[in-house]
Design a protein around this motif. Structure first.
Motif, mmCIF file in Angstrom:
data_model
loop_
_atom_site.group_PDB
_atom_site.id
_atom_site.type_symbol
_atom_site.label_atom_id
_atom_site.label_comp_id
_atom_site.label_asym_id
_atom_site.label_seq_id
_atom_site.Cartn_x
_atom_site.Cartn_y
_atom_site.Cartn_z
ATOM 1 N N TYR A 25 -1.835 14.801 28.153
ATOM 2 C CA TYR A 25 -0.670 14.362 26.774
ATOM 3 C C TYR A 25 0.029 15.813 26.336
ATOM 4 O O TYR A 25 1.792 15.487 25.874
ATOM 5 C CB TYR A 25 -1.575 14.422 24.909
ATOM 6 N N SER A 26 -0.759 17.256 26.011
ATOM 7 C CA SER A 26 0.367 18.102 25.540
ATOM 8 C C SER A 26 1.738 18.529 26.118
ATOM 9 O O SER A 26 3.084 18.564 26.356
ATOM 10 C CB SER A 26 -0.632 18.914 25.437
ATOM 11 N N ILE A 27 1.226 18.102 27.567
ATOM 12 C CA ILE A 27 2.525 18.245 29.266
ATOM 13 C C ILE A 27 3.241 17.183 28.885
ATOM 14 O O ILE A 27 4.382 17.625 29.278
ATOM 15 C CB ILE A 27 1.166 18.202 30.142
ATOM 16 N N GLY A 28 2.890 15.999 28.403
ATOM 17 C CA GLY A 28 4.278 15.504 28.430
ATOM 18 C C GLY A 28 4.897 15.254 27.797
ATOM 19 O O GLY A 28 5.742 14.830 27.388
ATOM 20 N N PHE A 29 3.969 15.772 26.151
ATOM 21 C CA PHE A 29 5.145 16.018 24.812
ATOM 22 C C PHE A 29 5.963 16.797 25.344
ATOM 23 O O PHE A 29 7.377 17.404 24.733
ATOM 24 C CB PHE A 29 4.464 16.041 23.648
ATOM 25 N N LEU A 30 5.576 18.097 26.046
ATOM 26 C CA LEU A 30 6.447 19.149 26.230
ATOM 27 C C LEU A 30 7.582 18.802 27.263
ATOM 28 O O LEU A 30 8.824 19.235 26.581
ATOM 29 C CB LEU A 30 5.119 20.145 26.442
ATOM 30 N N VAL A 31 7.273 18.335 28.132
ATOM 31 C CA VAL A 31 8.324 18.217 29.195
ATOM 32 C C VAL A 31 9.304 17.122 28.984
ATOM 33 O O VAL A 31 10.571 16.871 29.529
ATOM 34 C CB VAL A 31 7.855 17.640 30.422
ATOM 35 N N GLY A 32 9.040 16.626 27.777
ATOM 36 C CA GLY A 32 10.693 15.378 27.456
ATOM 37 C C GLY A 32 11.397 16.233 26.728
ATOM 38 O O GLY A 32 12.433 15.894 27.073
ATOM 39 N N THR B 20 10.039 10.629 24.011
ATOM 40 C CA THR B 20 10.446 12.177 23.475
ATOM 41 C C THR B 20 11.772 11.921 22.840
ATOM 42 O O THR B 20 12.321 12.168 21.331
ATOM 43 C CB THR B 20 10.382 13.771 23.700
ATOM 44 N N ALA B 21 12.994 11.297 24.369
ATOM 45 C CA ALA B 21 14.487 11.158 24.024
ATOM 46 C C ALA B 21 14.592 10.192 22.879
ATOM 47 O O ALA B 21 15.729 9.678 23.312
ATOM 48 C CB ALA B 21 14.739 11.526 25.206
ATOM 49 N N GLY B 22 13.474 9.010 22.912
ATOM 50 C CA GLY B 22 13.940 8.433 22.641
ATOM 51 C C GLY B 22 13.226 7.613 20.620
ATOM 52 O O GLY B 22 13.219 6.340 20.047
ATOM 53 N N LEU B 23 12.457 8.834 20.366
ATOM 54 C CA LEU B 23 12.225 8.923 18.957
ATOM 55 C C LEU B 23 13.169 8.671 17.906
ATOM 56 O O LEU B 23 13.572 9.682 17.801
ATOM 57 C CB LEU B 23 11.427 9.895 19.096
ATOM 58 N N PRO B 24 13.550 8.075 17.236
ATOM 59 C CA PRO B 24 14.206 8.095 15.870
ATOM 60 C C PRO B 24 14.059 9.007 15.224
ATOM 61 O O PRO B 24 14.744 9.569 14.675
ATOM 62 C CB PRO B 24 14.068 6.908 15.367
ATOM 63 N N HIS B 25 13.069 9.125 14.327
ATOM 64 C CA HIS B 25 13.224 10.729 13.668
ATOM 65 C C HIS B 25 13.291 12.015 13.839
ATOM 66 O O HIS B 25 13.290 13.125 12.982
ATOM 67 C CB HIS B 25 11.473 10.247 13.094
ATOM 68 N N THR C 88 17.335 18.617 25.939
ATOM 69 C CA THR C 88 17.998 20.019 26.000
ATOM 70 C C THR C 88 19.692 19.622 26.217
ATOM 71 O O THR C 88 20.389 19.951 25.990
ATOM 72 C CB THR C 88 17.865 21.074 26.166
ATOM 73 N N PHE C 89 19.497 19.021 28.227
ATOM 74 C CA PHE C 89 19.924 18.912 28.762
ATOM 75 C C PHE C 89 21.283 17.807 28.555
ATOM 76 O O PHE C 89 22.380 17.758 28.923
ATOM 77 C CB PHE C 89 19.767 19.575 29.935
ATOM 78 N N LEU C 90 21.050 16.888 28.656
ATOM 79 C CA LEU C 90 21.663 15.682 27.635
ATOM 80 C C LEU C 90 21.660 14.739 26.820
ATOM 81 O O LEU C 90 22.929 14.625 26.973
ATOM 82 C CB LEU C 90 20.637 14.927 28.855
ATOM 83 N N LEU C 91 20.953 15.578 26.131
ATOM 84 C CA LEU C 91 21.823 14.853 24.289
ATOM 85 C C LEU C 91 21.989 15.135 23.656
ATOM 86 O O LEU C 91 22.651 14.768 22.809
ATOM 87 C CB LEU C 91 19.876 13.787 24.189
ATOM 88 N N VAL D 61 16.803 23.073 19.489
ATOM 89 C CA VAL D 61 15.606 22.447 20.957
ATOM 90 C C VAL D 61 15.470 23.619 21.187
ATOM 91 O O VAL D 61 13.755 23.593 21.493
ATOM 92 C CB VAL D 61 16.924 21.721 21.610
ATOM 93 N N PHE D 62 16.149 24.945 21.146
ATOM 94 C CA PHE D 62 14.602 25.641 22.449
ATOM 95 C C PHE D 62 14.442 26.503 20.204
ATOM 96 O O PHE D 62 12.883 26.543 21.720
ATOM 97 C CB PHE D 62 16.588 26.907 21.876
ATOM 98 N N TRP D 63 14.538 26.571 19.516
ATOM 99 C CA TRP D 63 13.441 27.120 18.609
ATOM 100 C C TRP D 63 12.691 25.950 18.577
ATOM 101 O O TRP D 63 11.018 25.825 18.512
ATOM 102 C CB TRP D 63 13.944 27.501 17.388
ATOM 103 N N ALA D 64 12.422 24.489 19.132
ATOM 104 C CA ALA D 64 11.775 23.647 18.421
ATOM 105 C C ALA D 64 10.822 23.524 20.175
ATOM 106 O O ALA D 64 8.570 23.771 20.050
ATOM 107 C CB ALA D 64 12.055 22.581 18.387
ATOM 108 N N THR D 65 11.282 24.269 21.272
ATOM 109 C CA THR D 65 10.367 24.041 22.431
ATOM 110 C C THR D 65 9.596 25.235 22.527
ATOM 111 O O THR D 65 8.457 24.944 22.468
ATOM 112 C CB THR D 65 11.878 24.066 23.583
ATOM 113 N N THR D 66 10.058 26.153 21.876
ATOM 114 C CA THR D 66 9.582 27.466 21.898
ATOM 115 C C THR D 66 8.154 27.363 20.938
ATOM 116 O O THR D 66 6.924 27.769 21.387
ATOM 117 C CB THR D 66 10.238 28.601 21.278
#
Length: 575
Positions: free
Chosen positions: A110-117, A294-299, A122-125, A317-322
């Motif tokens: 779960y945590s790896i999946g949630f994180l790698v989104g 992750t890239a489709g969550l409206p909130h 960051t780079f596309l959207l 995004v940088f701070w959120a990922t950290t």
């Protein structure tokens, strides 16, 4: 407004009084614990503090822009903390720690999946979202398309994802308050629903953002302290922690009647993958859901419109990922702390079966009970209050994104054809908030027994199948058309929901059908439904030879310049 706030304060005082009275009575359910007054005091302090923030925010919320995006005045660092707060939800804090307690290493999926989104965003959207959008992701997806059909799809996709995500938060909240106050589960869910509606109705995005920031800071501090205290029990040696976890699981397996060899194998299984997801297709599908959802969550997408420009969106995004990455490391330690400290405590768990006392739903309380074992009643109270804050803030953000989908995408753009004034749009948004609150309460009661991390994974699968393909191709593929985006998007949405309903988690566990009767046996529909969504968008766009499609393709270069440079974005976002 002041009179309304006074009425709310009175209603909450009544709820608090009723809760205290109910807590004192023995309602006769094993899932309920003796009343923890320390926790209730901290819980009450948080509620009062956040209501004060809501009152302050209500004074600043004068337009639709203030309500949906806090007027675009949030900095990148603040927004990063708020996004992390959105992400550090009941599923992350309570659900993943419970999954690690149950399955060990597998809980990390779960945590790896949630994180790698996050790299996808960051780079596309992230930059494109801020440059093209105003209030919702439909502003971005429908930038060069016919507004009515794309908005209708976007609102549908948003509301379905919000509904599934809300279930997890409400279940977590209900179990938590039942544990603290000794209330019936349904009463706990109703209280959470009522408080959430207050935050959103009066404070909008400003209140929601600041509640998220405060909650994120509290949760990071509390989680750090808890992880340190767990490691301190084992001389700050992760190896010793894991070895103890294996020993506990082995002892539980032996108590369950397994031979010593089988028990040893069962104990070691928590240090490797394979126990949670049984086949490769499920693993790929589940991973795709968590990564692309992750890239489709409206909130989460909505948060990129609260910052002033694209640079601040990237910084968010940088701070959120950290913060999110750090938090998930803590959760893994806390999950193993639950195996070693909670499952071995006869007051809190059935040590022979390896389950927390109180029925299926209370498994979600693993992290809260770890706090009780390492920090006593005071820290237990603090973590309980923070967990409740976590749920409340995320539910408020979800409700806000659902309300904006109805009021901005449907009412203002589709029904009123862009002619709605700010006041009427705000009114529709608040009515929608009330409706979503009632729906959230109903769904929270229906799905009481589910692991909340798993419920969120279903929301991610729907977001990955419906919202993400439309957003991705509309921004990056010049031949994408309205017809392709709407038909393909609805195909992804319908197939993901249908496959979710006939999967074992809903068909068998929630609807009570016999084991093995589910039509779709994989744990996540994303591999299939996401493919259907992408292929549908591609096919119907390529087949679309209409004049409208030619205009949309011709408009792509202008959209590309705007999305990558931000030229024209500032003028468009002046409210």
């Amino acid at each position: 407004m002041n009179k309304a706030m006074q009425l709310i304060w009175g209603a909450l005082a009544l709820i608090a009084g009723t809760s205290a009275l109910a807590a004192g009575a023995d309602i006769g359910d094993a899932a309920k614990q003796s009343t923890n007054w320390t926790a209730i005091l901290m819980f009450g302090t948080f509620v009062v503090g956040t209501l004060w923030i809501t009152k302050w925010a209500a004074a600043k919320t004068k337009s639709a822009a203030d309500f949906y995006t806090a007027g675009g005045g949030i900095t990148g660092f603040q927004n990063g903390l708020a996004i992390a707060g959105d992400y550090m939800s009941a599923a992350s804090f309570l659900g993943i720690s419970a999954a690690v307690m149950a399955s060990g290493y597998d809980g990390l999926i779960y945590s790896i999946g949630f994180l790698v989104g996050w790299p996808v965003i960051t780079f596309l959207l992230a930059e494109r979202l801020r440059n093209l959008g105003k209030f919702t992701f439909a502003d971005v997806a429908g930038y060069r398309f016919k507004q009515a059909p794309i908005r209708a799809f976007a609102a549908s996709g948003t509301l379905v994802v919000v509904a599934f995500y809300l279930i997890a938060q409400m279940v977590g909240a209900g179990q938590l308050i039942k544990l603290l106050f000794g209330l019936e589960y349904w009463m706990a869910v109703v209280i959470v629903g009522a408080l959430m509606m207050v935050y959103v109705l009066f404070g909008g995005m400003t209140a929601t953002t600041w509640v998220q920031i405060i909650k994120a800071c509290l949760l990071l501090c509390g989680g750090t302290f808890m992880a340190i205290m767990v490691l301190a029990q084992f001389g700050f040696s992760p190896e010793a922690l894991f070895a103890k976890g294996v020993a506990v699981k082995t002892a539980i397996a032996e108590a369950g009647g397994k031979t010593p060899e089988e028990a040893a194998k069962a104990g070691l299984s928590i240090m490797g993958p394979g126990g949670f997801i049984k086949d490769p297709i499920s693993a790929i599908s589940f991973g795709m859901a968590l990564m692309f959802g992750t890239a489709g969550l409206p909130h989460v997408l909505m948060r990129f419109f609260t910052v002033p420009d694209a640079k601040e969106a990237r910084k968010s995004v940088f701070w959120a990922t950290t913060w999110v990455g750090y938090f998930f490391i803590l959760i893994f330690i806390i999950g193993f702390g639950a195996i070693t400290l909670v499952l071995t405590n006869p007051e809190l768990a059935d040590t022979t079966k390896g389950v927390i006392k109180g029925g299926a739903g209370t498994a979600n309380m693993a992290a809260v009970l770890v706090a009780k074992t390492v920090g006593g009643d005071v820290f237990y109270g603090f973590i309980s209050a923070v967990a409740f804050a976590t749920i409340l803030a995320v539910v408020a953000g979800l409700t806000l994104s659902g309300a904006s989908a109805v009021s901005h995408d449907l009412y203002s753009t589709v029904f009123k054809k862009g002619q709605a004034d700010s006041a009427s749009e705000l009114r529709v948004s608040r009515i929608t908030t009330l409706a979503l609150g009632v729906i959230a309460v109903g769904l929270g009661i229906a799905f009481e027994k589910q692991n909340i991390a798993f419920m969120v994974s279903l929301a991610f699968a729907i977001a990955a199948s419906a919202n993400f393909p439309v957003l991705f191709l509309s921004v990056l593929w010049k031949d994408c058309t309205t017809r392709g985006a709407v038909i393909g998007g609805f195909l992804g949405l319908i197939s993901s929901v249908a496959l979710t309903v006939v999967s074992p988690a809903v068909w068998e566990v929630t609807l009570g059908n016999p084991k093995g009767s589910a039509w779709f046996q994989y744990s996540s529909p994303a591999l299939f439904s996401m493919t259907i969504g992408f292929v549908g968008i591609w096919l119907f766009s390529v087949l679309d030879k209409s004049e409208q499609a030619k205009k949309e393709r011709a408009a792509f270069p202008a959209q590309q310049v705007r999305s990558e440079t931000g030229y024209g974005a500032a003028a468009a976002s002046d409210h």
